[in-house]
Write a protein that holds these residues in place. Sequence first.
Motif, short mmCIF file in Angstrom:
data_model
loop_
_atom_site.label_atom_id
_atom_site.label_comp_id
_atom_site.label_asym_id
_atom_site.label_seq_id
_atom_site.Cartn_x
_atom_site.Cartn_y
_atom_site.Cartn_z
N LYS A 78 39.66 9.01 14.36
CA LYS A 78 39.20 7.83 13.61
C LYS A 78 37.68 7.66 13.49
CE LYS A 78 40.89 5.47 10.32
NZ LYS A 78 41.70 4.52 9.24
N VAL A 79 36.90 7.61 12.26
CA VAL A 79 35.83 7.70 12.44
C VAL A 79 35.51 7.13 10.94
CG1 VAL A 79 32.46 7.81 12.79
CG2 VAL A 79 35.21 8.86 14.44
N THR A 80 34.80 5.93 11.27
CA THR A 80 34.36 5.93 9.42
C THR A 80 32.91 5.61 9.32
OG1 THR A 80 36.76 4.04 9.12
CG2 THR A 80 35.15 4.14 7.40
N GLU A 81 32.29 6.32 8.40
CA GLU A 81 30.39 6.37 8.56
C GLU A 81 30.90 5.16 7.33
OE1 GLU A 81 27.77 9.53 6.92
OE2 GLU A 81 29.84 9.35 5.70
N THR A 82 29.59 4.22 8.17
CA THR A 82 28.55 3.69 7.38
C THR A 82 27.47 4.25 6.84
OG1 THR A 82 27.56 1.56 7.49
CG2 THR A 82 27.60 2.83 9.78
N ILE A 83 26.72 3.76 5.67
CA ILE A 83 26.07 4.63 5.23
C ILE A 83 25.27 3.34 4.67
CG2 ILE A 83 27.04 6.77 4.24
CD1 ILE A 83 27.69 6.27 1.31
N ARG A 94 33.54 -3.05 16.89
CA ARG A 94 32.14 -4.05 16.65
C ARG A 94 30.61 -3.09 17.11
NH1 ARG A 94 35.30 -7.93 18.60
NH2 ARG A 94 33.84 -7.77 20.86
N THR A 95 31.14 -2.29 17.45
CA THR A 95 30.21 -0.93 18.26
C THR A 95 29.95 0.27 17.14
OG1 THR A 95 30.44 -2.32 20.17
CG2 THR A 95 29.14 0.26 20.24
N PRO A 96 28.92 0.98 16.65
CA PRO A 96 28.97 2.01 16.15
C PRO A 96 28.59 2.71 17.06
CG PRO A 96 26.77 0.43 15.94
CD PRO A 96 27.54 -0.66 16.79
N VAL A 97 29.05 3.88 16.63
CA VAL A 97 29.21 5.56 17.53
C VAL A 97 28.31 6.30 16.75
CG1 VAL A 97 31.15 4.90 18.82
CG2 VAL A 97 31.44 5.91 16.61
N LEU A 98 28.33 7.92 17.52
CA LEU A 98 27.49 8.97 16.73
C LEU A 98 29.14 9.91 17.51
CD1 LEU A 98 25.06 8.98 14.79
CD2 LEU A 98 24.26 10.40 17.57
N GLU A 125 35.38 10.16 5.64
CA GLU A 125 36.09 9.27 7.34
C GLU A 125 36.17 10.65 7.61
OE1 GLU A 125 39.37 6.70 6.60
OE2 GLU A 125 40.40 8.42 6.76
N TYR A 126 36.07 10.27 8.98
CA TYR A 126 36.37 11.77 9.77
C TYR A 126 37.65 11.94 10.87
CZ TYR A 126 36.16 15.40 13.45
OH TYR A 126 35.85 16.48 14.29
N PHE A 162 32.72 3.66 12.96
CA PHE A 162 32.99 3.38 13.74
C PHE A 162 34.47 3.46 14.33
CE2 PHE A 162 30.33 -0.30 11.46
CZ PHE A 162 29.79 -0.94 12.80
N ILE A 163 34.55 3.93 15.64
CA ILE A 163 36.04 4.39 15.63
C ILE A 163 37.33 3.95 15.98
CG2 ILE A 163 35.11 4.34 18.19
CD1 ILE A 163 35.99 7.58 18.41
N SER A 164 38.77 4.51 15.68
CA SER A 164 38.98 3.82 16.31
C SER A 164 40.43 4.88 17.11
CB SER A 164 40.26 3.32 14.86
OG SER A 164 40.68 4.40 13.79
N ILE A 165 41.25 4.79 17.30
CA ILE A 165 41.41 5.67 18.54
C ILE A 165 43.56 5.19 19.06
CG2 ILE A 165 41.07 5.05 20.87
CD1 ILE A 165 40.83 8.06 21.61
N ARG A 166 44.22 6.12 18.28
CA ARG A 166 45.54 5.52 18.37
C ARG A 166 46.06 5.85 20.30
NH1 ARG A 166 47.78 8.66 12.58
NH2 ARG A 166 46.19 7.40 11.34
N GLU A 167 47.26 5.53 20.59
CA GLU A 167 48.07 5.65 22.03
C GLU A 167 48.31 7.28 21.60
OE1 GLU A 167 50.16 3.32 23.63
OE2 GLU A 167 49.02 1.66 22.83
N PRO A 168 48.31 7.51 23.19
CA PRO A 168 48.82 9.41 23.07
C PRO A 168 50.21 9.33 22.29
CG PRO A 168 47.76 8.64 25.10
CD PRO A 168 47.65 7.34 23.88
#
Length: 261
Positions: free
Chosen positions: A256-261, A214-218, A187-188, A236-242
């Motif tokens: 926050k990015v949660t890796e899929t391996i 539902r969309t993977p990111v790099l 997790e990053y 997969f990425i999530s972002i919190r409000e400023p």
Amino acid sequence: MMSNIFIATAYSFTVTATPVETVDMPASYLNNIQPGDIFQSSTADSTLEVDLGAAQSVNVIAALFTNLPADATWEIRAAATQAGLATGTIIQATAAFQMDAFPRGDGRSHGLVYLSAPVSFRWWKITLTGGTVPGGKLRMGRLFIGKAFTPTYNQSYGGGYRYISTTSYAAAKSGAVIPNPGAAPREYQAKLGYLTEAEAMTELYDIQELAGDRTPVLVLPDHQNPYAQRNLMYGFISIREPVLKAAFNTFVSVIKVTETI
């Protein structure tokens, strides 16, 4: 020299491989979200012809989760038509496939081309020469062709990784602890800073619309880092409000990015 973090999403595509793929490990798996769906060539080499369906703006091309060794090479061409690929525009001249000398700890190497200026083509040709690939057959978990978004300002100091263990344990009456092994994806998390609320809110919506849940990111914090291959995150990425940082009268959003391996 340090570059800004980028967040990229991929286009869907159809792909054919020459020589032919292993029957139950087709090239079509390269368009699947999960990199555990592996494409395998019948030899150490493979030429992939990719159709994006229409001309698309592209500045990231990545071949992920491969078994390609340090002596593997690749070349990337693009064209408006399939027939034009033979003499198409050279996006990446023949060069070492691996991003750097520090592949993932599990040995699955990544190749990445990041373009400072996007190009727009429908057809893509990726020629892979496997070198001393283990087992004599090229393998790849995901082909990623897409557009990267770069935030206005770089990530704040302190962004980092952690492993999420999915191993569970059972304790026997004897006192022995018995593991039930599970994968340990990473997790990053990082903070993106902004000078004004308008900047922060605009990029919040840009990122949410660019990469929904539902969309993977790099994601790569710094593509010029010597350890970029290990730092690269696919997930997969999530972002919190400023949030307002009152002491400095600035705003910060957490991704926050949660890796899929």
